[in-house]
Scaffold this motif. Structure first.
Motif: not given
Length: 297
Positions: A180-197
């Motif tokens: 749903l987002i442009p290819p040049d927009v990155t997705i970053g995870v937060s919630g450290d316990a789930m970061a590796a996943t």
């Protein structure tokens, strides 16, 4: 800048003043570790408890100590007028990018949140990261709203909450948003316990609380995931389960991280603004034991 490990340091303070020396020590640790970026004045940075002048001062201190590490500055505030003023301060200080959450006292509608980002990006000259943090804002983004906002000028990344624990479900969640987002927009995870996943599921960045205090520990997880060593990233994260358990027990990461900074002698006591308090008594002793066991002390 919006890939890899983005470390979010504490802004330590008491009722009388900000612990500037402690803040500088934290920034210096991040610069020395070589994090990919640092995010100042996020939730761990206690932005909601600071005046505009104090926030501007912290940005200048961070910029003076960050070296070549890009600095992402939180500009969230209750009113659009104030967000725009904070954006001007960040730009004037030389920040690399800004981070914006839909902070509010009254519940916001999707159109109001879109209007916030539309108004800010129309005036902004820096890249912007959308801060999706329902735990503090009490606003839940729909994927459709993320898609609309991501199409605005200068939106460069989305900081999402923790992904599902199941790897397949995490992959589906990231793929759904990616579509749903442009290819040049990155997705970053937060919630450290789930970061590796989240990193294994395709998130390009990790916006990290523990990275702000233990950058080498967080970098090891991020580097393993980016190198395609997903099992190693998960192993390194699972090793920190005693720390994740303390985050869950104490309503999130802020009190735990602030207490850890005190225990390590990096900040003055107290390091949180009232009515917030760091851990005391048995809870503090339990954290000290976890830091020693995990070799973080």
């Amino acid at each position: 800048m919006f890939t890899g490990l983005s470390a979010f340091p504490l802004t330590p303070m008491n009722e009388n003043a900000i612990d500037e020396a402690g803040f500088v020590r934290l920034i210096e640790r991040l610069a020395a570790a070589g994090v990919d970026s640092m995010g100042v004045l996020g939730s761990t940075g206690n932005y909601a408890y600071l005046t505009r002048a104090e926030r501007a001062r912290m940005v200048r201190l961070a910029m003076a100590q960050a070296g070549d590490v890009p600095v992402i500055v939180g500009i969230s505030a209750l009113r659009t007028r104030d967000v725009l003023a904070l954006a001007e301060d960040a730009e004037a200080a030389g920040a690399s990018a800004v981070l914006l959450a839909p902070m509010s006292y009254q519940p916001l509608s999707e159109e109001e949140v879109f209007g916030l980002y539309e108004a800010v990006t129309a005036r902004l000259s820096l890249p912007l990261c959308v801060y999706d943090n329902p735990g503090t804002t009490h606003f839940t983004f729909s994927d459709a709203l993320h898609g609309r906002i991501a199409a605005l000028p200068r939106v460069a990344s989305i900081k999402i909450p923790g992904v599902p624990a199941d790897p397949a479900a995490a992959g589906e969640r990231v793929a759904r948003l990616r579509g749903l987002i442009p290819p040049d927009v990155t997705i970053g995870v937060s919630g450290d316990a789930m970061a590796a996943t989240g990193l294994n599921a395709g998130c390009e960045a990790w916006y990290s609380v523990i990275g702000g205090l233990f950058p080498e520990t967080a970098l090891a997880i991020a580097h393993a995931a980016r190198a395609g060593k997903g099992d190693e990233a998960l192993r390194l994260s699972q090793r920190l389960e005693p720390l994740w358990a303390l985050f869950r027990r104490h309503g999130g990461s802020l009190r735990v991280v602030a207490t850890a900074a005190e225990l390590l002698g990096l900040t003055e006591l107290p390091s949180l603004p009232l009515p917030l308090t760091t851990l005391q008594g048995r809870d503090r002793q339990a954290l000290a034991a976890v830091l020693e066991t995990l070799e973080l002390a």
